[in-house]
Design an enzyme around this catalytic site. Sequence first.
Site, PDB file in Angstrom:
ATOM      1  CG  HIS A 166      -7.153  -2.771   8.278  1.00 37.37           C
ATOM      2  ND1 HIS A 166      -8.886  -3.002   8.346  1.00 37.37           N
ATOM      3  CD2 HIS A 166      -7.032  -3.891   9.023  1.00 37.37           C
ATOM      4  CE1 HIS A 166      -9.014  -4.208   8.978  1.00 37.37           C
ATOM      5  NE2 HIS A 166      -7.800  -4.435   9.449  1.00 37.37           N
ATOM      6  CG  ASP A 214     -10.698  -5.603   5.533  1.00 38.35           C
ATOM      7  OD1 ASP A 214     -10.871  -5.621   4.305  1.00 38.35           O
ATOM      8  OD2 ASP A 214      -9.705  -5.840   5.961  1.00 38.35           O
ATOM      9  CD  GLN A 222      -3.253  -0.401  -0.021  1.00 39.67           C
ATOM     10  OE1 GLN A 222      -3.210   0.736  -0.554  1.00 39.67           O
ATOM     11  NE2 GLN A 222      -4.018  -1.328  -0.245  1.00 39.67           N
ATOM     12  N   GLY A 238      -2.117  -2.803  -2.625  1.00 39.50           N
ATOM     13  CA  GLY A 238      -1.515  -1.613  -3.068  1.00 39.50           C
ATOM     14  C   GLY A 238      -0.861  -1.781  -4.537  1.00 39.50           C
ATOM     15  CD  GLU A 286       2.457  -7.655  11.495  1.00 41.33           C
ATOM     16  OE1 GLU A 286       3.030  -8.379  10.806  1.00 41.33           O
ATOM     17  OE2 GLU A 286       1.171  -7.305  11.248  1.00 41.33           O
ATOM     18  CB  SER A 333     -22.129 -24.925 -19.760  1.00 45.71           C
ATOM     19  OG  SER A 333     -21.965 -25.602 -18.449  1.00 45.71           O
ATOM     20  CD  GLN A 372      -1.127   0.365  11.508  1.00 43.84           C
ATOM     21  OE1 GLN A 372      -1.827   0.900  12.031  1.00 43.84           O
ATOM     22  NE2 GLN A 372      -1.120  -0.164  10.134  1.00 43.84           N
ATOM     23  CD  GLU A 397     -11.431 -28.869 -15.091  1.00 40.09           C
ATOM     24  OE1 GLU A 397     -12.582 -28.056 -14.817  1.00 40.09           O
ATOM     25  OE2 GLU A 397     -11.220 -28.983 -16.175  1.00 40.09           O
TER      26      GLU A 397
END
Length: 341
Positions: A110, A193, A30, A136, A86, A254, A88, A229
């Site tokens: 956030h 979030d 970010q 980001g 963690e 389909s 901040q 798949e």
Amino acid sequence: MSKLQIYLDKDINKDLIKSKKIAVIGFGSQGYGQSMNLKDSGCDVVLGLRLGGKSDIKAKDYGFRTMTIEDAVKYADIVQILIPDEIQAKVYEEQIKPYLRKGQYLMFSHGFNIHYKKIVAPEYVNVIMVAPKGPGHTVRSEYAIGRGVPSLIAVYQNPSGDSREVALSYAAAIGAGRAGIIETTFKEETETDLFGEQAVICGGVSALIKAGFETLVEAGYSPYMAYFEVLHEMKLLVDLINQGGLADMRYSISNTAEYGDMTRGPKVIGKESREAMKELLKDIQSGKFADEFMNEMQTGCKNFDRLRKENANHLIEKVGKEIRSSFVWGNDNKIIDRNKN
């Protein structure tokens, strides 16, 4: 349900952000995406980093002015914290809080640390959020081709009285006004979030893919066919869902696939899965997950590292790497170059 209000560039004072000095703390995904877009939008932006570190070197290679985090906070009107959740709180207490002054804007992408009160800002500081709904690197790649990533804004503290307008102007500068901006709250953004990541778009999807892959391989089918798949086609269908909802995806597949979707899907994601989702949401709302996560980060990450290693060594990753290196599909114009951004 209240009426949806979406803000676009035409609704926003895009010059307001250009009158502010912006310090982006961190140059990860970010930090890279947002600071690059801010610079290209004509904003005054500096990077607050550990000088001499890898991020500092990368930022300087892109022409940014870098400073210590402390000096960046002193310099700026807006301090956008874009380092991992963690760390901040520790960085905030030691390198940001002592240098905050009246009228500054403390910004997040956030709401985790504010909502769970890991960070408590002084009442004289504005606290706002601009949260792009995408990584980001996508924030950057979309901006570079003239588009944008939809974003959320929120205001937690507003002593200056113009926090909403500043958040909108910042969001426009990173390209969000080209796509659409929605106003929310720190609580709502954080809890929805985390739930989306755990139950659906990260945890739910990756667990579903691995379970499907393992079921086919255990039944004797080729792991290469199983990969195509249950994993490769996922991206193609999600693109249709992203642009036109489940209805467009079902319109494109389909009749066989659509009937199987609507009759068999609820057997896989049934009552038990819904009850598990409710338990996840309770842990998020109570703060139990936040405390567990922070404790894991602060006590050596042993469980986290073990899970990362186990998942990296899963057969689906080995098969996928072999397939992707052998096919032209998806190898051109990669968004992420780990040496540069």
